[in-house]
Design an enzyme around this catalytic site. Structure first.
Site, PDB file in Angstrom:
ATOM      1  N   LEU A 101       0.843  -1.194   0.000  1.00 30.08           N
ATOM      2  CA  LEU A 101       0.000   0.000   0.000  1.00 30.08           C
ATOM      3  C   LEU A 101       0.877   1.242   0.000  1.00 30.08           C
ATOM      4  CD1 LEU A 101      -2.641   1.624   0.431  1.00 30.08           C
ATOM      5  CD2 LEU A 101      -2.409   1.159   2.882  1.00 30.08           C
ATOM      6  N   SER A 102       0.703   2.108  -1.005  1.00 32.38           N
ATOM      7  CA  SER A 102       1.398   3.392  -1.069  1.00 32.38           C
ATOM      8  C   SER A 102       2.918   3.189  -1.004  1.00 32.38           C
ATOM      9  CB  SER A 102       0.885   4.301   0.051  1.00 32.38           C
ATOM     10  OG  SER A 102       1.311   5.624  -0.142  1.00 32.38           O
ATOM     11  N   TRP A 103       3.598   3.722   0.027  1.00 33.67           N
ATOM     12  CA  TRP A 103       5.048   3.504   0.157  1.00 33.67           C
ATOM     13  C   TRP A 103       5.357   2.015   0.150  1.00 33.67           C
ATOM     14  CZ3 TRP A 103       8.447   0.934   3.268  1.00 33.67           C
ATOM     15  CH2 TRP A 103       9.782   1.357   3.269  1.00 33.67           C
TER      16      TRP A 103
ATOM     17  N   GLY B 117       3.937  -0.154  -1.500  1.00 29.69           N
ATOM     18  CA  GLY B 117       3.885  -0.642  -2.868  1.00 29.69           C
ATOM     19  C   GLY B 117       5.242  -0.565  -3.548  1.00 29.69           C
TER      20      GLY B 117
ATOM     21  N   THR C 226      -0.343   3.130  -5.298  1.00 29.14           N
ATOM     22  CA  THR C 226       1.100   3.312  -5.327  1.00 29.14           C
ATOM     23  C   THR C 226       1.563   3.675  -6.737  1.00 29.14           C
ATOM     24  OG1 THR C 226       3.163   2.321  -4.552  1.00 29.14           O
ATOM     25  CG2 THR C 226       1.696   0.902  -5.825  1.00 29.14           C
TER      26      THR C 226
END
Length: 274
Positions: free
Chosen positions: A106-108, A110, A132
């Protein structure tokens, strides 16, 4: 959104000189590959509890706090993504999961997941990338959004999180910013400020664009149509460059995986079971 469930078995392990706090929810079916979760910047493993609760209980779910975040102690030295992924692989070994796992970032997280899939391709069976992008080389967020991502204040100040939630997270946070504050602060653990900055620095200058075509695992890209941090065009670029990718677009923002977990978990389950 559930926030009261138990995180599973929580312990602290030292691997490769890095000490990590890890939680394992044991699954009920050993035939189902474990799912390894990699979290967003500054977020402790408790933030992912709504997703864990929404996932099929047959599936073992593993999550951890990166060095200096949540319950993991601050690292003596900074790290970068290529030096953290061997630590994660070693963590799986220590937990007894020496075979393949599925990986969700998830996000970072990713970015870390993409690097793990490249660097430890035999360990990663399927890859899920949520909200991401490709790192430094991507279509960036608006400067007003980026400016607020440079500090961990939203993780330490619930009132500030509520104030900026609509701007930086989009989706339902625009009309109900209190949900973002609840997601980031209910039962979570806050690590030292330096941990956030180490995490930010770990991905500085990093980009997956040069190696996306080398990630051969089946990949699901999950992207919100109102994500101020990761504009939608980045997901479409990744879907074109990853050799075996499919794109799922949902109506929502950057942290819908947490705030609307019951809607997105079935999408992820169908992909992992496919």
């Amino acid at each position: 959104m559930s926030s009261t469930s138990e995180p599973g078995v929580v312990r602290t392990l030292t691997v490769g000189g890095r000490t990590l706090r890890v939680a394992v929810r044991p699954g009920t079916d050993d035939e189902v590959p474990p799912l390894l979760l990699m979290n967003g910047i500054g977020a402790s493993l408790e933030v992912l509890q709504p997703l864990v609760d929404a996932l099929d209980p047959r599936r073992t779910v593993i999550r951890f706090d990166v060095p200096g975040v949540g319950g993991s102690p601050r690292p003596v030295l900074p790290y970068v993504l290529p030096t953290l992924t061997p630590v994660v692989a070693g963590l799986l070994d220590r937990l007894g999961h020496t075979g393949q796992v599925d990986v969700l970032g998830l996000s970072w997280g990713g970015a870390l997941a993409q690097h793990f899939a490249l660097q430890h391709r035999r360990r990663c069976r399927r890859l899920v990338l949520v909200a991401t992008g490709t790192g430094t080389l991507m279509v960036p967020a608006h400067p007003r959004v980026l400016a607020r991502m440079l500090t961990p204040r939203r993780h330490r100040d619930p009132e500030y999180a509520r104030e900026v939630a609509g701007l930086i997270y989009g989706g339902t946070m625009r009309t109900d910013p209190g949900r973002a504050a609840a997601a980031l602060h209910t039962h979570t653990r806050v690590g030292p400020r330096r941990g956030y900055y180490y995490q930010l620095a770990a991905s500085a200058g990093w980009s997956s664009l040069p190696f996306l075509r080398l990630i051969r695992q089946p990949t699901l890209i999950v992207a919100g149509d109102d994500d101020p941090i990761i504009p939608m065009v980045n997901a479409r670029v990744m879907a074109r460059l990853l050799p075996n990718a499919q794109l799922h677009v949902y109506r929502g923002g950057h942290i819908s995986l947490v705030t609307e977990a019951d809607e997105l978990a079935p999408v992820i389950e169908r992909f992992l079971d496919g």
